[in-house]
Enzyme design. Structure first.
Site, PDB file in Angstrom:
ATOM      1  N   ARG A 183       0.861  -1.190   0.000  1.00 49.16           N
ATOM      2  CA  ARG A 183       0.000   0.000   0.000  1.00 49.16           C
ATOM      3  C   ARG A 183       0.889   1.228   0.000  1.00 49.16           C
ATOM      4  O   ARG A 183       1.733   1.394   0.882  1.00 49.16           O
ATOM      5  CB  ARG A 183      -0.926   0.022   1.221  1.00 49.16           C
ATOM      6  CG  ARG A 183      -2.063   1.047   1.088  1.00 49.16           C
ATOM      7  CD  ARG A 183      -2.872   1.225   2.363  1.00 49.16           C
ATOM      8  NE  ARG A 183      -2.095   1.896   3.389  1.00 49.16           N
ATOM      9  CZ  ARG A 183      -1.912   1.414   4.622  1.00 49.16           C
ATOM     10  NH1 ARG A 183      -2.431   0.257   4.979  1.00 49.16           N
ATOM     11  NH2 ARG A 183      -1.185   2.089   5.496  1.00 49.16           N
ATOM     12  N   GLU A 199       4.631   7.221   2.296  1.00 47.64           N
ATOM     13  CA  GLU A 199       5.441   6.024   2.503  1.00 47.64           C
ATOM     14  C   GLU A 199       4.894   4.884   1.653  1.00 47.64           C
ATOM     15  O   GLU A 199       3.759   4.934   1.153  1.00 47.64           O
ATOM     16  CB  GLU A 199       5.457   5.611   3.974  1.00 47.64           C
ATOM     17  CG  GLU A 199       4.092   5.220   4.528  1.00 47.64           C
ATOM     18  CD  GLU A 199       4.147   4.862   5.997  1.00 47.64           C
ATOM     19  OE1 GLU A 199       5.255   4.861   6.574  1.00 47.64           O
ATOM     20  OE2 GLU A 199       3.076   4.580   6.574  1.00 47.64           O
ATOM     21  N   ASN A 201       4.223   0.841   2.052  1.00 43.09           N
ATOM     22  CA  ASN A 201       4.125  -0.258   3.011  1.00 43.09           C
ATOM     23  C   ASN A 201       4.262  -1.588   2.273  1.00 43.09           C
ATOM     24  O   ASN A 201       3.490  -1.872   1.352  1.00 43.09           O
ATOM     25  CB  ASN A 201       2.771  -0.217   3.721  1.00 43.09           C
ATOM     26  CG  ASN A 201       2.543   1.082   4.465  1.00 43.09           C
ATOM     27  OD1 ASN A 201       2.982   1.245   5.590  1.00 43.09           O
ATOM     28  ND2 ASN A 201       1.860   2.022   3.827  1.00 43.09           N
ATOM     29  N   SER A 206      -2.704  -2.954   6.087  1.00 49.12           N
ATOM     30  CA  SER A 206      -3.982  -3.268   6.724  1.00 49.12           C
ATOM     31  C   SER A 206      -5.171  -2.614   6.034  1.00 49.12           C
ATOM     32  O   SER A 206      -5.030  -1.737   5.188  1.00 49.12           O
ATOM     33  CB  SER A 206      -3.950  -2.835   8.195  1.00 49.12           C
ATOM     34  OG  SER A 206      -3.712  -1.441   8.279  1.00 49.12           O
ATOM     35  N   LYS A 364      12.045   3.143   5.781  1.00 54.85           N
ATOM     36  CA  LYS A 364      12.124   4.581   5.469  1.00 54.85           C
ATOM     37  C   LYS A 364      13.447   4.933   4.797  1.00 54.85           C
ATOM     38  O   LYS A 364      13.507   5.783   3.914  1.00 54.85           O
ATOM     39  CB  LYS A 364      11.962   5.400   6.762  1.00 54.85           C
ATOM     40  CG  LYS A 364      10.699   5.121   7.557  1.00 54.85           C
ATOM     41  CD  LYS A 364       9.448   5.519   6.798  1.00 54.85           C
ATOM     42  CE  LYS A 364       8.207   5.461   7.678  1.00 54.85           C
ATOM     43  NZ  LYS A 364       7.907   4.116   8.196  1.00 54.85           N
ATOM     44  N   LYS A 418      11.475  10.919  10.791  1.00 50.96           N
ATOM     45  CA  LYS A 418      10.926   9.563  10.776  1.00 50.96           C
ATOM     46  C   LYS A 418      11.975   8.534  11.181  1.00 50.96           C
ATOM     47  O   LYS A 418      13.030   8.446  10.561  1.00 50.96           O
ATOM     48  CB  LYS A 418      10.402   9.215   9.378  1.00 50.96           C
ATOM     49  CG  LYS A 418       9.182  10.016   8.958  1.00 50.96           C
ATOM     50  CD  LYS A 418       8.590   9.460   7.677  1.00 50.96           C
ATOM     51  CE  LYS A 418       7.235  10.080   7.374  1.00 50.96           C
ATOM     52  NZ  LYS A 418       6.578   9.423   6.228  1.00 50.96           N
ATOM     53  N   GLU A 422       7.070   1.127  11.684  1.00 55.38           N
ATOM     54  CA  GLU A 422       5.772   1.066  11.035  1.00 55.38           C
ATOM     55  C   GLU A 422       4.692   1.040  12.109  1.00 55.38           C
ATOM     56  O   GLU A 422       4.957   0.781  13.276  1.00 55.38           O
ATOM     57  CB  GLU A 422       5.662  -0.200  10.168  1.00 55.38           C
ATOM     58  CG  GLU A 422       6.757  -0.346   9.124  1.00 55.38           C
ATOM     59  CD  GLU A 422       6.720   0.735   8.067  1.00 55.38           C
ATOM     60  OE1 GLU A 422       5.631   1.304   7.837  1.00 55.38           O
ATOM     61  OE2 GLU A 422       7.768   1.016   7.469  1.00 55.38           O
ATOM     62  N   GLY A 423       3.438   1.307  11.672  1.00 57.59           N
ATOM     63  CA  GLY A 423       2.310   1.097  12.564  1.00 57.59           C
ATOM     64  C   GLY A 423       1.713   2.342  13.179  1.00 57.59           C
ATOM     65  O   GLY A 423       0.742   2.264  13.906  1.00 57.59           O
ATOM     66  N   ARG A 505      -8.034   7.310   4.787  1.00 53.48           N
ATOM     67  CA  ARG A 505      -8.042   7.529   6.233  1.00 53.48           C
ATOM     68  C   ARG A 505      -8.122   9.026   6.504  1.00 53.48           C
ATOM     69  O   ARG A 505      -7.433   9.805   5.846  1.00 53.48           O
ATOM     70  CB  ARG A 505      -6.795   6.941   6.883  1.00 53.48           C
ATOM     71  CG  ARG A 505      -6.788   5.430   6.958  1.00 53.48           C
ATOM     72  CD  ARG A 505      -5.444   4.902   7.343  1.00 53.48           C
ATOM     73  NE  ARG A 505      -4.444   5.212   6.316  1.00 53.48           N
ATOM     74  CZ  ARG A 505      -3.153   4.952   6.448  1.00 53.48           C
ATOM     75  NH1 ARG A 505      -2.683   4.415   7.545  1.00 53.48           N
ATOM     76  NH2 ARG A 505      -2.312   5.261   5.479  1.00 53.48           N
TER      77      ARG A 505
END
Length: 531
Positions: A183, A199, A201, A206, A364, A418, A422-423, A505
Site C-alpha cells: 500500500r 510512505e 508499506n 492493513s 524509510k 521519521k 511502522e504502525g 483515512r
C-alpha cells in the site's frame, strides 16, 4: 426536527458547516441552519488548523442536509453491524483474542472525502510501477545491505532483520515465487497542488477488508440520501481491495502447487482488527477453497518445523503461503522465540508475503535512498515510469545533510523526522523534532542514521462529521489516500501486477499521526471530483 441519535447523556450543539464534505448551499435559498444536537465523542478536538494546514471554507449546510445527517448516523451504525464493519472494543479485555466478543463499529467518516479524479487516477497508475520497483530492489541484496549498513548500527530492530537477510544471501536462498501485497500512501499538498507519497508499506498493509466495506457503506448512504446532500454515489469508485488481495493469496497458493497446503496468517497475540483479516480468510475459503490458519510468531516457533526438502509445517499443516499481519514492529518480537520463528519461515520454501527482502524495501531509509538522483535508473528501464515515480516523491534527506538539518531546526514545522518504524505513532514533529535534532547534533554519533527527514505535506483541511463508538462529532480534518497493489511472480513470469483498491483515512488536523488501529484516524472513502 430532533435528531434520532440524540443521547440523554451529556450533549452539545453540533454546527455542520460546509467544507469539502458538503456542497455549498444555493445562496438564493440559503437559510441559517436549525440547531441540532448530537452526542459528541470525548476524542473531539478543537477545529483549529495547525500551522501550514490550509483552512476549510466557511459556510453552512441547509436545514434539510442537517436533518439527513442525523438519520444517517443511525443508519450507518446499523449497516456496520449487519455487514461486519467492526473492530474489537478496547473496553473489553477479550475483544482482541476471542472472535465475536466485544465488537464495536470501526470508526468512520459519515460522508466520503472529496478527492480530484485526476490525482486519484495518478495514484492508481503508480501502483503497478511501485510493485515492479519493490520486486527489482528486493533482488539486489548488496544494495539493501549497503543502504542500511549505518542504520543497523543504531537500530536493533533493523539490524535483526538485516541479519536474517544476510543469512539468506549467504546460502544463496532464492524466492522463485514472490508475492507482494503493498500500500502506497499519499496526501495532496496544498502548497504545490501535487500528489506526494508519504510512505510505501510492504508488510501487513492493513484494512483491505474494512476499507472496502466503508466504500460500500458510503455508496449505500448516498443512494438513499445523496439527492438531499447533493452528492452522487456513482462518484465513489468501486473498491475491490479485499477480493483482489484474496485473489493474489489464492493464486500464490495455486503456484505452490500443493492442494493440501494452507495459508498461514501470522498475527499479533491481541488483534482487535481481526475482522479486517477475517474478510480475506472468508474470501479465500469461499472463492478458492483455500484454508487459512492463524498463528502468532511464538506459536510458529513452538509448532513449526522446516523439513529437509524445505517444506514449512506448522501445527501439522503444510504451509504454502505465509501472510504477515504481524512482525513489522519491535514489540512483535518480545523474546528470541519470535526471531527464531521469523528465521524458520524465511528458510522454508513457502511463499512469503513479504519475504525478508520485500520487508526491507519498505523501510524509510530505502525510501530515501530511492529518491536520490540516478538510483531509480538502477532498477527500472522505462523513463516514463521513472518520471512518474519521481513526480510523487516528497523531499527526503538523511541527517548527513547538514544544510537540511539546519533548516529543519530553524523551521521545524516544515519537516517530519521519521525513525525506521511502522504502525503509526512513531514520527516526530514541531518542537520535539527541533529538540531531537539539536540533541543528535551534539552527540555527533551514528544515531543520526536511525532517522530520515521528510518534507512535511500540507493537505487542505475540511470540516467533517466523524463517528466513533456510536458518537458523532464534527472536526477539522485532513485525509490520506492509500493505494493497494498486488504483485505475484513465479521466476520469469509475472502472474499479477495490479492496482488493487484503495484506503482513505481521515484524521483531525491537530493530530500528527494517522493510524486507524492506533486510534489516530477514522476509515473513509473517496468521492471523485472534477477539480
Amino acid at each position: 426536527m430532533s435528531s434520532p441519535c440524540v443521547s440523554h447523556q451529556q450533549q452539545v450543539r453540533l454546527r455542520l458547516r460546509a467544507a469539502s464534505r458538503l456542497p455549498a448551499p444555493d445562496t438564493a435559498s440559503f437559510a441559517p441552519p436549525a440547531p441540532r444536537r448530537l452526542r459528541v465523542a470525548h476524542a473531539a478536538m478543537s477545529a483549529k488548523a495547525p500551522l501550514g494546514v490550509a483552512p476549510a471554507e466557511e459556510g453552512a449546510g441547509t436545514p434539510g442536509q442537517q436533518a439527513v445527517l442525523g438519520q444517517m448516523v443511525e443508519d450507518a451504525a446499523v449497516w456496520c453491524a449487519v455487514h461486519g464493519l467492526v473492530v474489537g472494543d478496547r473496553a473489553n479485555q477479550r475483544s482482541g483474542t476471542v472472535p465475536g466478543v466485544g465488537l464495536v463499529h470501526a470508526p468512520f467518516s459519515l460522508l466520503p472525502a472529496r478527492f480530484p479524479a485526476s490525482f486519484f487516477n495518478q495514484a492508481c497508475e503508480l501502483a503497478p510501477i511501485f510493485n515492479e520497483l519493490v520486486d527489482r530492489v528486493s533482488l539486489d541484496g548488496e544494495f539493501l545491505q549497503a543502504a542500511l549498513s549505518r542504520t543497523k548500527q543504531v537500530d536493533e530492530f533493523t539490524s535483526r532483520l538485516l541479519e536474517i537477510h544476510d543469512k539468506m544471501m549467504s546460502i544463496n536462498k532464492k524466492e522463485d515465487i514472490r508475492l507482494g501485497l503493498h500500500r502506497s500512501d499519499y496526501m495532496l499538498d496544498s502548497e504545490t497542488n501535487s500528489l506526494l507519497q508519504i510512505e510505501l508499506n510492504t508488510i501487513a498493509s492493513s484494512f483491505p477488508g474494512l476499507g472496502s466495506l466503508v466504500s460500500e457503506l458510503h455508496r449505500t448512504l448516498l443512494k438513499q440520501y445523496g439527492k438531499v446532500l447533493g452528492l452522487d454515489p456513482k462518484r465513489i469508485p468501486q473498491n475491490w481491495a479485499a477480493t483482489q488481495f484474496a485473489e493474489a493469496l489464492g493464486r500464490a497458493w495455486a503456484e505452490y502447487n500443493n492442494d493440501s497446503a494452507v495459508v498461514l496468517m501470522v498475527v499479533q497475540p491481541e488483534e482487535r482488527n481481526m475482522y479486517d483479516q477475517y474478510c480475506l480468510v472468508n474470501h479465500l475459503k469461499e472463492s478458492y477453497g483455500v484454508a487459512t490458519i492463524r498463528k502468532t510468531l511464538a506459536q510458529v516457533e513452538a509448532q513449526g518445523q522446516v523439513l529437509t526438502d524445505g517444506t514449512l509445517v506448522v501445527d501439522g499443516r503444510t504451509v504454502a503461503v505465509v501472510y504477515f499481519r504481524a512482525g513489522y514492529a519491535p514489540t512483535d518480537y518480545p523474546s528470541e522465540a519470535e526471531w527464531r520463528a521469523r528465521l524458520l519461515m524465511e528458510q522454508s520454501s513457502a511463499v512469503k508475503c513479504p519475504s525478508i527482502a520485500y520487508h526491507l524495501v519498505g523501510t524509510k531509509k530505502i525510501q530515501q535512498e530511492l529518491a536520490k538522483p540516478n538510483v531509480l535508473e538502477r532498477f527500472l528501464d522505462n523513463k516514463d515510469d521513472i518520471a512518474k515515480l519521481r513526480k510523487s516523491f516528497a523531499g527526503l534527506w538523511s541527517l548527513d545533510n547538514e544544510e537540511i538539518v539546519r533548516s529543519a531546526i530553524q523551521k521545524p514545522n516544515l519537516f517530519v523526522l521519521k525513525p525506521q518504524r511502522e504502525g503509526g505513532g512513531n514520527n516526530i514533529y514541531g518542537q520535539d523534532l527541533q529538540d531531537t535534532l539539536i540533541k543528535l547534533q551534539k552527540e555527533q554519533g551514528e544515531a543520526l542514521a536511525a532517522y530520515i527527514l521528510m518534507q512535511r505535506i500540507f493537505p487542505k483541511a475540511s470540516l467533517t462529521p466523524l463517528v466513533r463508538g456510536g458518537d458523532c462529532f464534527e472536526d477539522l480534518t485532513i485525509s490520506e489516500l492509500g493505494i493497494y497493489g498486488a504483485y505475484l511472480r513465479n521466476r520469469d513470469k509475472v502472474i499479477l501486477n495490479n492496482q488493487s483498491g484503495y484506503l482513505m483515512r481521515t484524521k483531525v488536523s491537530s493530530s500528527n499521526e494517522g493510524g486507524v488501529a492506533a486510534g489516530f484516524a477514522v476509515l473513509d472513502s473517496v468521492l471523485l471530483t472534477d477539480e
